[in-house]
Design an enzyme around this catalytic site. Structure first.
Site, PDB file in Angstrom:
ATOM      1  N   CYS A 135      11.537 -22.229  11.652  1.00 49.74           N
ATOM      2  CA  CYS A 135      11.027 -20.956  11.817  1.00 49.74           C
ATOM      3  C   CYS A 135      12.163 -20.092  12.370  1.00 49.74           C
ATOM      4  O   CYS A 135      12.570 -20.249  13.705  1.00 49.74           O
ATOM      5  CB  CYS A 135      10.073 -21.174  12.911  1.00 49.74           C
ATOM      6  SG  CYS A 135       9.282 -19.699  13.384  1.00 49.74           S
ATOM      7  N   CYS A 138      11.109 -17.800  15.294  1.00 49.96           N
ATOM      8  CA  CYS A 138      10.947 -18.428  16.561  1.00 49.96           C
ATOM      9  C   CYS A 138      12.525 -18.873  17.093  1.00 49.96           C
ATOM     10  O   CYS A 138      12.849 -18.714  18.257  1.00 49.96           O
ATOM     11  CB  CYS A 138      10.413 -19.785  16.409  1.00 49.96           C
ATOM     12  SG  CYS A 138       8.812 -19.690  15.396  1.00 49.96           S
ATOM     13  N   ASP A 139      13.363 -19.237  16.272  1.00 45.92           N
ATOM     14  CA  ASP A 139      14.501 -19.899  16.698  1.00 45.92           C
ATOM     15  C   ASP A 139      15.791 -19.148  16.349  1.00 45.92           C
ATOM     16  O   ASP A 139      16.863 -19.583  17.053  1.00 45.92           O
ATOM     17  CB  ASP A 139      14.816 -21.527  16.279  1.00 45.92           C
ATOM     18  CG  ASP A 139      13.557 -22.387  16.793  1.00 45.92           C
ATOM     19  OD1 ASP A 139      12.984 -21.893  17.787  1.00 45.92           O
ATOM     20  OD2 ASP A 139      13.086 -23.027  15.838  1.00 45.92           O
TER      21      ASP A 139
END
Ligand code: NAP
Length: 316
Positions: A135, A138-139
Site C-alpha cells: 500500500c 499507507c507506507d
C-alpha cells in the site's frame, strides 16, 4: 451476542457496499453494512483518483469519506464486524459474525472486494512492515529519499510507482514481461517520469535485509537467466489481488479464478444473495464498476424483498 433484524445486509464497506447501502437506505429499507476494518475499501488506500466521473482529481481517502458520509446521511447503519458465515433459513438470510452477533435479513449484498496477492518469495513475510508493503498511500511517506522498488505491470503497480516518486529518490518498476498491461495513459506518465526506471523481463527471487529492514533484492532476468542484486530501501508489491470469497466457499458459484458469478441483476446462484464490485466476475475492476453493480444489486434486492412481502401478505 445478539440477533438483529434488517431488510438488507451488506457485507463489505468499499465503494460498492457503501453505494448499495446508500440506495437501499434511501429506498427506506433498514440496511446495515458490516465492515471488519474501515469503510472505503481499496480506494481508501489509493493515492490520486482521476477516473471517477465528476471528480477530475480527488484523493482516494477523500472519495471514500464522501461515499461513507453520503450513505450515512440516508440512514445506513455501519457496524464494525468480521463475518464468519452466511446461511439460509427459509426466506431469511443470516450473517453470523466473529463477535457472535447474528444479523437476519431478506437480502444480502456481498461487496467483499479482494486482498493483495503475495509473491511468496523468501524474505517477503519476514520483512512485511519493514520495507515490504502492499500500500503506497499507507507506507510511501516512510521511505522519503530512499530507493524504492515496485513489482508488477498492471494499473496498480504503474500508477502507485508514479505516486511513490513523490517520496523516493528513485523508483524502479520491476516487471516480468517486456510490456505493461496498465492503461496507456498510466504507462505514459511513468515513462515520462525522470525518477522512474523500468526493469523489464525480470522477477524478484528474494528479498534480503538486515535485522531492521529490507536492503536488497535478488533479481533474475527471465530472458537471459542472469541474476543481479538491487540495493533498495523499500519494495511495494502490486501483482494483483484475490477475491475475498472464503466465507462462502461451496455455496456460491464462482469462476475459475474464484470471482463470484452473477447474472445481470447481480444475483448469485443463491436466491436473495447478490454480489457487486471487485469480488464479482467481470472484465474490469474499477470504482465506477463497483458503484454501477451496487446500484443494480440494491434495486434488484429491493424488488426481490417487495415480492417476498407480497407473497407473505397473501399467505396471511
Ligand atoms: P492486475 O491488473 O491483475 O496486474 C497484475 C500485474 O502483476 C500484472 O502485470 C502481472 O504480470 C503481474 N504479476 C502477477 N503475478 C506476478 C508474479 N507472481 N510475479 C511478478 N509479477 C506478477 O492487478 P492490479 O494492477 O492490482 O489491478 C487489479 C484491478 O484493479 C485491475 O482490474 C485494474 O484495472 C484495477 N485498477 C485500476 C486502477 C485505475 O484505473 N486507476 C488502479 C489500480 C487498479 P503480467 O502482466 O505478466 O500478467
Amino acid at each position: 451476542m445478539s440477533e438483529k433484524n434488517y431488510d438488507v445486509i451488506i457485507v463489505g464497506g468499499g465503494p460498492g457496499g457503501l453505494c448499495a447501502g446508500m440506495y437501499a437506505a434511501r429506498a427506506m429499507r433498514k440496511t446495515v453494512c458490516l465492515e471488519k476494518f474501515l469503510t472505503g475499501g481499496q480506494i481508501a488506500l489509493t493515492g490520486d483518483v482521476e477516473d471517477y466521473p465528476g471528480f477530475e482529481h480527488i484523493l482516494g481517502s477523500e472519495l471514500a469519506k464522501k461515499f461513507t458520509d453520503h450513505a450515512l446521511k440516508f440512514g445506513l447503519d455501519i457496524e464494525r464486524e468480521e463475518v464468519a458465515d452466511i446461511y439460509c433459513e427459509g426466506d431469511d438470510r443470516l450473517v453470523r459474525c466473529e463477535s457472535g452477533n447474528v444479523y437476519r435479513s431478506k437480502a444480502v449484498i456481498l461487496s467483499t472486494g479482494g486482498t493483495p496477492v503475495k509473491l511468496n518469495i523468501p524474505g517477503e513475510e519476514d520483512y512485511s512492515g519493514k520495507g515490504v508493503s502492499y500500500c503506497a498511500i499507507c507506507d510511501g511517506a516512510f521511505f522519503k529519499d530512499k530507493v524504492i522498488a515496485v513489482v508488477g505491470g498492471g494499473d496498480a503497480a504503474v500508477e502507485e510507482g508514479t505516486f511513490l516518486t513523490k517520496y523516493g529518490s528513485k523508483v524502479y518498476i520491476i516487471h516480468r514481461r517486456d510490456q505493461f498491461r496498465a492503461q496507456k495513459i498510466i504507462q505514459q506518465r511513468a515513462f515520462d517520469n525522470q525518477k522512474i526506471e523500468i526493469i523489464w523481463d525480470t522477477v524478484v527471487e528474494s528479498i534480503i535485509g538486515d535485522d531492521k529492514s529490507v536492503t536488497n533484492l535478488r533479481l533474475k532476468n527471465v530472458k537471459t537467466g542472469e541474476n543481479s542484486d538491487l540495493e533498495i530501501g523499500a519494495i511495494f508489491i502490486y501483482v494483483g489481488f484475490h477475491p475475498n470469497t472464503g466465507l462462502l466457499k461451496g455455496q456460491i458459484e464462482t469462476d475459475e479464478n474464484g470471482y463470484i458469478l452473477t447474472n445481470d441483476l447481480m444475483e448469485t446462484n443463491v436466491k436473495g444473495i447478490y454480489a457487486c464490485g471487485d469480488v464479482r466476475s467481470q472484465l474490469v475492476r474499477q470504482v465506477t464498476n463497483a458503484v454501477g453493480d451496487a446500484t443494480t444489486a440494491a434495486v434488484a434486492a429491493e424488488k426481490y424483498i417487495e415480492k417476498l412481502e407480497d407473497k407473505l401478505a397473501q399467505r396471511v
